[in-house]
Design a protein around this motif. Structure first.
Motif, mmCIF file in Angstrom:
data_model
loop_
_atom_site.group_PDB
_atom_site.id
_atom_site.type_symbol
_atom_site.label_atom_id
_atom_site.label_comp_id
_atom_site.label_asym_id
_atom_site.label_seq_id
_atom_site.Cartn_x
_atom_site.Cartn_y
_atom_site.Cartn_z
ATOM 1 N N ASN A 216 51.551 16.103 54.800
ATOM 2 C CA ASN A 216 51.245 14.731 55.221
ATOM 3 C C ASN A 216 50.981 14.580 56.724
ATOM 4 O O ASN A 216 51.398 13.587 57.319
ATOM 5 N N ALA A 234 48.422 9.959 47.882
ATOM 6 C CA ALA A 234 49.575 9.240 47.296
ATOM 7 C C ALA A 234 49.314 8.967 45.813
ATOM 8 O O ALA A 234 50.219 9.101 44.976
ATOM 9 N N ARG A 235 48.063 8.592 45.494
ATOM 10 C CA ARG A 235 47.737 8.327 44.084
ATOM 11 C C ARG A 235 47.820 9.608 43.264
ATOM 12 O O ARG A 235 48.336 9.595 42.140
ATOM 13 N N ASN A 237 49.752 12.108 43.875
ATOM 14 C CA ASN A 237 51.191 12.364 43.701
ATOM 15 C C ASN A 237 51.745 11.527 42.551
ATOM 16 O O ASN A 237 52.512 12.016 41.724
ATOM 17 N N ARG A 238 51.358 10.250 42.513
ATOM 18 C CA ARG A 238 51.823 9.354 41.428
ATOM 19 C C ARG A 238 51.341 9.853 40.077
ATOM 20 O O ARG A 238 52.097 9.931 39.113
ATOM 21 N N LEU A 241 53.153 13.301 39.235
ATOM 22 C CA LEU A 241 54.590 13.205 38.946
ATOM 23 C C LEU A 241 54.846 12.419 37.668
ATOM 24 O O LEU A 241 55.690 12.804 36.857
ATOM 25 N N LYS B 13 57.303 19.697 46.904
ATOM 26 C CA LYS B 13 57.303 18.602 47.866
ATOM 27 C C LYS B 13 58.231 17.487 47.411
ATOM 28 O O LYS B 13 58.869 16.823 48.219
ATOM 29 N N LEU B 14 58.310 17.276 46.098
ATOM 30 C CA LEU B 14 59.217 16.249 45.570
ATOM 31 C C LEU B 14 60.669 16.604 45.904
ATOM 32 O O LEU B 14 61.455 15.731 46.292
ATOM 33 N N SER B 183 56.977 10.103 55.288
ATOM 34 C CA SER B 183 56.398 11.176 54.481
ATOM 35 C C SER B 183 57.057 11.266 53.107
ATOM 36 O O SER B 183 56.409 11.600 52.116
ATOM 37 N N GLN B 186 55.339 8.852 50.887
ATOM 38 C CA GLN B 186 54.002 9.351 50.528
ATOM 39 C C GLN B 186 54.100 10.400 49.426
ATOM 40 O O GLN B 186 53.298 10.426 48.492
ATOM 41 N N THR B 187 55.088 11.285 49.539
ATOM 42 C CA THR B 187 55.206 12.394 48.586
ATOM 43 C C THR B 187 55.517 11.902 47.175
ATOM 44 O O THR B 187 55.057 12.503 46.199
ATOM 45 N N VAL B 188 56.294 10.828 47.057
ATOM 46 C CA VAL B 188 56.576 10.316 45.717
ATOM 47 C C VAL B 188 55.502 9.321 45.271
ATOM 48 O O VAL B 188 55.601 8.729 44.195
ATOM 49 N N GLY B 189 54.478 9.148 46.099
ATOM 50 C CA GLY B 189 53.337 8.318 45.690
ATOM 51 C C GLY B 189 53.431 6.870 46.107
ATOM 52 O O GLY B 189 52.603 6.054 45.696
ATOM 53 N N TRP B 190 54.440 6.528 46.937
ATOM 54 C CA TRP B 190 54.592 5.132 47.367
ATOM 55 C C TRP B 190 53.931 4.940 48.719
ATOM 56 O O TRP B 190 54.605 4.786 49.731
ATOM 57 N N GLY B 191 52.616 4.970 48.730
ATOM 58 C CA GLY B 191 51.908 4.755 49.985
ATOM 59 C C GLY B 191 50.481 4.329 49.719
ATOM 60 O O GLY B 191 49.884 4.720 48.726
#
Lengths: 247, 227
Positions: A216, A234-235, A237-238, A241, B13-14, B183, B186-191
């Motif tokens: 990042n 970010a998308r 990653n969503r 996951l 990363k998670l 960061s 961002q890694t968990v997708g909240w960005g």
């Protein structure tokens, strides 16, 4: 304008490369960077030397073939443009310009400034497409898509797959490329159906090919010739996951 | 699941993100606890604030020991994954580096130096465990009487060398958190582009609160040692 060029020369993939210095003279400020290299190559051919090999195709900023690292920047000092959209007026007269190929383990040098970017093709082949039968082109508004979603999808689809993201990333990560492909399809109903499978397959292929882990830094976004946002990462990653947790 | 958390780049990363989040929460708790020591720095207990009572509560009780083990696990996981990720990233970068390198527009220095900052933080942690944990919880576990918390802080930070070392440690932690906190979202997708400035602002606030909270204890006791 006159310039001193320090260009990476490498005979083939197995040979050891080195920088070689060249001088180009009487270059018009409105000459594009690739045209300047054409002029240099013309001089080299006339002098009986091997011309500098570099990738290029459309020269309109849409194909993503040009891939030069110029004075520390992927695609040169200007933001949001490809190498072919760089003009010599953007440099100072007499300046030394260092031209290097992409540096990333996944992009091995083939010759001089040309690298093998087939790793990106392999990632796309792993899932960067829609496999449903769509038949003929439907009416424009047959499937309602919000303006915001369409805009985000199109922004991500602007990715030309040039490799600047992985070449810029200190980790050699291809996350911005993969994210752009996953995101552009995930925001459309046609692509949504295979969203989970696509994210898992493309990330798995990216890892398999030896690309690094995203930390990042945002360097990819800064150097991307299409200014693709890391919001797409970010998308991804969503998408990835949530797909994994649903398994 | 274990496969995905260790074999996938996004899974690794998670793990970094979740373990980092856990450590940030612990640091905020530790910093809040330390502020009580300032209240007791003049030898009284205003508003019933008693640092020694907190130390006694967190001594060798089963919940404190369980918490210490979980915390140690979190620290070890974060460090081990950091080295694994860095090793893989260096391999992915290749052996030949660019002749000319620049800092890209909008890229923070901390984001490119997280491992170096992390190593400084680990060295500071080792010093901190030697200065305090080994003389408090560890000696209690070994059956001896632990030292008084406030007096140990007073003694340690009357030495200017420790003051400098701890402030350098906190500065490294500040840089690490300015990138690490946003960061992890961002890694968990909240960005997204709207939330990035907000997340970075939150990260800077958290990092600054942590720095000021910890530094306040060090500086207060050092100044008191001079008067």
């Amino acid at each position: 304008m006159n310039f001193t060029l320090k260009i990476w020369r490498q005979k083939d993939a197995k040979s050891k490369g080195a920088f070689k210095e060249y001088h180009v003279k009487d270059i018009s400020p409105d000459t594009s960077f690739l045209e300047m290299l054409d002029i240099l190559n013309n001089d080299l051919v006339h002098a009986g030397e091997e011309p500098v090999a570099f990738d290029h195709d459309c020269r309109e900023g849409i194909c993503g073939m040009c891939s030069l690292h110029i004075n520390g920047h992927a695609h040169g000092p200007e933001q949001g443009v490809t190498t072919c959209q760089i003009y010599m007026r953007q440099f100072k007269d007499g300046q030394t310009i260092v031209v290097e190929p992409w540096r990333s383990a996944a992009f091995p040098v083939i010759k001089d400034l040309v690298v093998n970017r087939s790793a990106y093709d392999q990632i796309l082949q792993a899932g960067g497409y829609i496999s449903v039968r769509t038949n003929s082109v439907p009416d424009g508004n047959a499937i309602p898509i919000s303006k915001a979603d369409a805009d985000e999808s199109m922004d991500a689809a602007a990715c030309v797959g040039c490799g600047a993201c992985a070449a810029t990333c200190k980790n050699g990560s291809a996350m911005l490329f993969v994210a752009a492909r996953v995101s552009s399809l995930a925001k459309l109903p046609q692509g949504r159906v295979e969203g989970a499978r696509r994210a898992k397959a493309m990330v798995a292929k990216m890892d398999e090919l030896g690309f690094g882990n995203c930390t990042n830094t945002g360097a990819c976004q800064a150097e991307c010739p299409k200014s693709i946002s890391i919001a797409h990462i970010a998308r991804l990653n969503r998408e990835f996951l949530s797909a994994k947790f649903e398994d | 699941m274990s496969c995905f958390l260790s074999n996938s780049s996004l899974g690794r990363k998670l793990v970094m993100s979740v373990s980092g989040c856990f450590l940030v929460l612990f640091i905020l708790f530790h910093m809040s606890m330390n502020l009580v020591a300032i209240a007791n720095a003049w030898g009284n207990h205003p508003f019933g604030l008693n640092y020694d009572a907190i130390c006694e509560f967190l001594g060798t009780n089963w919940y404190a020991l369980a918490g210490t083990l979980v915390l140690a696990f979190g620290v070890v996981v974060h460090i081990v994954y950091a080295f694994i990720l860095t090793f893989q990233n260096r391999r992915a970068r290749g052996n030949v580096r660019y002749e000319v390198t620049v800092t890209e527009k909008g890229v923070d220095w901390a984001s490119k130096n997280m491992l170096v900052l992390g190593i400084v933080i680990v060295l500071g942690l080792a010093l901190h465990l030697f200065n305090f944990w080994s003389k408090m919880q560890l000696v209690e576990l070994l059956g001896h009487e632990p030292e008084n918390g406030v007096e140990l802080i007073r003694e340690t930070f009357s030495n200017w060398i420790y003051v400098v070392l701890y402030l350098v440690w906190f500065a490294a932690l500040w840089f690490h958190l300015t990138h690490g906190v946003w960061s992890m979202f961002q890694t968990v997708g909240w960005g997204n582009d709207i939330w990035y400035p907000r997340l970075k602002c939150i990260a800077n606030i958290v990092a600054t609160l942590v720095f000021l909270g910890f530094a306040a204890v060090v500086v207060t006791f050092f100044v008191l040692s001079l008067v």
